[in-house]
Design an enzyme around this catalytic site. Structure first.
Site, short mmCIF file in Angstrom:
data_model
loop_
_atom_site.label_atom_id
_atom_site.label_comp_id
_atom_site.label_asym_id
_atom_site.label_seq_id
_atom_site.Cartn_x
_atom_site.Cartn_y
_atom_site.Cartn_z
N GLY A 164 0.94 -0.65 -0.11
CA GLY A 164 -0.44 0.22 -0.03
C GLY A 164 1.04 0.93 -0.19
N LEU A 203 13.05 5.01 -10.49
CA LEU A 203 12.89 5.10 -12.05
C LEU A 203 12.01 6.78 -12.21
CD1 LEU A 203 12.21 1.70 -12.63
CD2 LEU A 203 15.38 3.46 -12.48
N HIS A 208 3.61 1.08 -14.28
CA HIS A 208 3.30 0.36 -13.59
C HIS A 208 2.32 -0.93 -14.37
CE1 HIS A 208 1.87 -1.72 -9.71
NE2 HIS A 208 1.38 -2.34 -11.34
N HIS A 235 1.97 6.38 -4.34
CA HIS A 235 1.75 4.72 -5.29
C HIS A 235 0.85 3.73 -4.70
CE1 HIS A 235 6.26 6.38 -4.90
NE2 HIS A 235 5.87 6.38 -3.50
N LYS A 237 -2.93 2.76 -7.29
CA LYS A 237 -3.75 3.18 -7.88
C LYS A 237 -4.96 3.29 -7.89
CE LYS A 237 -1.74 -2.03 -7.93
NZ LYS A 237 -1.18 -3.12 -8.02
N ARG A 291 -2.00 -13.01 -4.06
CA ARG A 291 -3.82 -12.96 -4.36
C ARG A 291 -4.24 -12.60 -4.95
NH1 ARG A 291 -3.78 -7.74 -3.92
NH2 ARG A 291 -2.12 -6.25 -2.59
N ARG A 337 -11.25 3.57 -9.10
CA ARG A 337 -11.71 3.24 -8.18
C ARG A 337 -12.13 4.11 -7.16
NH1 ARG A 337 -6.41 0.11 -4.78
NH2 ARG A 337 -5.80 -1.34 -7.36
P1 ADP Z 1 4.13 -1.40 -2.73
O1 ADP Z 1 3.91 -3.11 -2.26
O2 ADP Z 1 4.17 -0.48 -1.63
O3 ADP Z 1 2.38 -1.32 -3.11
P2 ADP Z 1 6.00 -1.99 -4.64
O4 ADP Z 1 6.88 -2.01 -4.63
O5 ADP Z 1 4.51 -2.49 -5.52
O6 ADP Z 1 4.92 -0.96 -3.15
O7 ADP Z 1 5.16 -0.31 -5.53
C1 ADP Z 1 4.20 0.63 -5.02
C2 ADP Z 1 4.18 2.08 -6.57
O8 ADP Z 1 5.47 2.98 -6.01
C3 ADP Z 1 4.77 1.31 -7.80
O9 ADP Z 1 3.83 1.21 -8.71
C4 ADP Z 1 5.90 2.10 -8.35
O10 ADP Z 1 4.76 4.07 -8.58
C5 ADP Z 1 6.04 3.23 -7.55
N1 ADP Z 1 7.28 2.42 -7.58
C6 ADP Z 1 7.66 1.47 -6.22
N2 ADP Z 1 9.39 1.10 -6.83
C7 ADP Z 1 9.75 2.34 -7.77
C8 ADP Z 1 10.73 2.85 -8.04
N3 ADP Z 1 12.27 1.67 -8.35
N4 ADP Z 1 11.68 3.68 -8.64
C9 ADP Z 1 10.20 4.40 -9.16
N5 ADP Z 1 9.18 3.71 -8.82
C10 ADP Z 1 8.79 2.64 -7.83
#
Ligand code: ADP
Length: 455
Positions: A164, A203, A208, A235, A237, A291, A337
């Protein structure tokens, strides 16, 4: 096959699972907190059991109470839904030890993918490209700074137990690195009881892209295409679409096959999602969610496959009923959402819904537990509805979504519907040109920054 399934969750996802069980002729038990006694899933289920007071840790995270309810009602299997105990290895193991089937993967898979540093190691060994960063957990800020300098700023400090978007901090320069490191670690400790963090290069303009996968007990695994979830705030969606407007047919095939082959090699059981960041034509593995996902309906609309049904079937030991070549992708789907929050300040807006009217018509699906007079409790996630559309093309899907959002009535609380309508009207969205930073730049009102994020 199961006779009775206990659903250890709430809100729209509990209702989604109840609906599926009804169609499969399976009885349902919904457990609930005192705050959810009037929940729609509770009303629709065959049986319900109150397992504790409103706070999640005393009810939806209360493992002994849930297992007692399962024993009391003679449930064969437990569906954890999304969030709460869905990715809790201990719960998954205990469900099995108490003689019920956990509708999800094996505890080992939950454990491996639940620790993001271990997950990255596992996927690297299976041949997936990773975002450059630390090889595993970073013990202290000094070690972290060395790695950050090697990667080059900005870097992202992330919680191994993350979810999250919590426990994540961007360090833009050497000067702010140490304070960001302590903040990320403290936030992770508070949210997950585990302050361990790792580092990744941040990045600058990725999308995503995530791939839906499913595996059975006999080593069969397929992918069900990708979802583009780049429209995010904090971060998290906000809008998702399937297929991604950014991928070529070859890139789509590449990432799908990559994900399915990993799942096959892992002997993974059930539904899962492999998340990637996609930048300059390259995919980088981010994490795997073991999940169902909130945004699973858009995959269902495009493939015509009921993911919850398939999830239940493979958990019951059935073979996957389709092969990769049987999966057909049809048209375009978008999900918005709908959160109970102010559309500009994002302040949560729980309370009584005086009037609810869901949109309808061809190609419109609404997954929501709302009804007239329902009071959205302040205790849980603010998601109150998912409006999903399906149409032959992306252009038509956007028109249909606009129409569906305009038709929706939710009175008594604030929702982010006005924000969705604004996003849909933006030329960048209409042309599909947006990366993960786009929504925040758009919200900041800075047109120059927004243009940069339209890639
Ligand atoms: P969580 O499990 O908390 O959702 P994630 O690793 O899935 O965390 O990352 C959530 C979002 O954060 C990604 O969809 C992206 O938008 C951003 N994010 C994660 N890692 C990076 C990165 N290395 N560089 C840029 N944005 C990132």
């Amino acid at each position: 096959m199961f006779n009775k399934i206990l659903i250890a969750n709430r809100g729209e996802i509990a209702l989604r699972i109840v609906r599926c069980c009804k169609e499969m002729g399976i009885e349902t038990v919904v457990v609930h907190s005192t705050a959810d006694a009037n929940g729609m899933a509770v009303r629709m289920a065959d049986e319900s059991v109150c397992i504790g007071p409103a706070p999640g840790r005393l009810s939806y995270l209360n493992i002994p109470a849930i297992l007692s309810a399962a024993a009391l009602t003679n449930a064969d299997a437990i569906h954890p839904g999304i969030g709460f105990l869905a990715e809790n290895e201990e719960f998954c193991r205990m469900v099995g030890e108490h003689g019920h089937t956990f509708i999800g993967p094996a505890p080992e898979h939950i454990a491996k993918m639940g620790d993001k540093a271990v997950a990255k190691d596992t996927m690297k060994a299976l041949g997936l490209p990773l975002i450059p960063g630390s090889p595993g957990i970073v013990k202290n800020a000094d070690d972290g700074l060395k790695i950050a300098k090697e990667c080059g700023f900005p870097v992202l400090i992330k919680a191994v137990a993350g979810g999250g978007g919590k426990g994540m901090k961007v360090a833009r320069s050497e000067g702010e690195f140490k304070s960001c490191f302590s903040m990320a670690s403290a936030e992770a400790k508070a949210a997950f009881g585990n302050g361990d963090v790792y580092i990744e290069k941040y990045l600058s303009h990725p999308r995503h892209i995530e791939v839906q996968v499913i595996g059975d007990m006999y080593g069969n695994a397929v992918h069900l295409g990708e979802r583009d979830c780049s429209i995010q705030r904090n971060h998290q969606k906000v809008v998702e679409e399937c297929p991604s407007p950014a991928l070529t047919a070859a890139q789509r095939k590449e990432v799908g096959e990559l994900a399915a082959s990993c799942v096959r090699k892992m002997k993974y059981l059930g539904v899962g999602t492999m998340e990637f960041l996609f930048e300059d034509g390259k995919f980088y593995f981010l994490e795997m969610n073991t999940r169902l996902q909130v945004e699973h309906p858009i995959t269902e609309m495009v493939t015509g496959i009921d993911l919850v049904r398939e999830q239940i079937l493979v958990a019951a030991g059935k073979k996957l009923s389709f092969r990769q070549e049987d999966v057909k992708f049809n048209g375009h789907s978008i999900e918005c959402r709908i959160n109970a929050e102010h559309p500009e300040t994002f302040i949560p807006s729980p309370g009584k819904v005086h009037r609810f009217h869901a949109p309808g018509g061809l190609g419109v699906r609404v997954d929501s537990a709302l009804y007239d007079g329902y009071a959205v409790p302040p205790t849980y996630d603010s998601l109150v509805a998912k409006i999903v559309v399906h149409a032959a093309s992306r252009e038509e899907a956007m028109m249909r979504m606009e129409r569906a959002l305009e038709e929706t009535v939710i009175e008594g609380i604030n929702t982010n519907i006005p924000l969705h309508l604004r996003i849909l009207q933006e030329p960048d969205f209409r042309t599909g040109q947006y990366n993960i930073h786009w929504l925040e730049k758009f919200l900041s009102g800075n047109k120059e920054e927004q243009k940069k994020a339209a890639s």
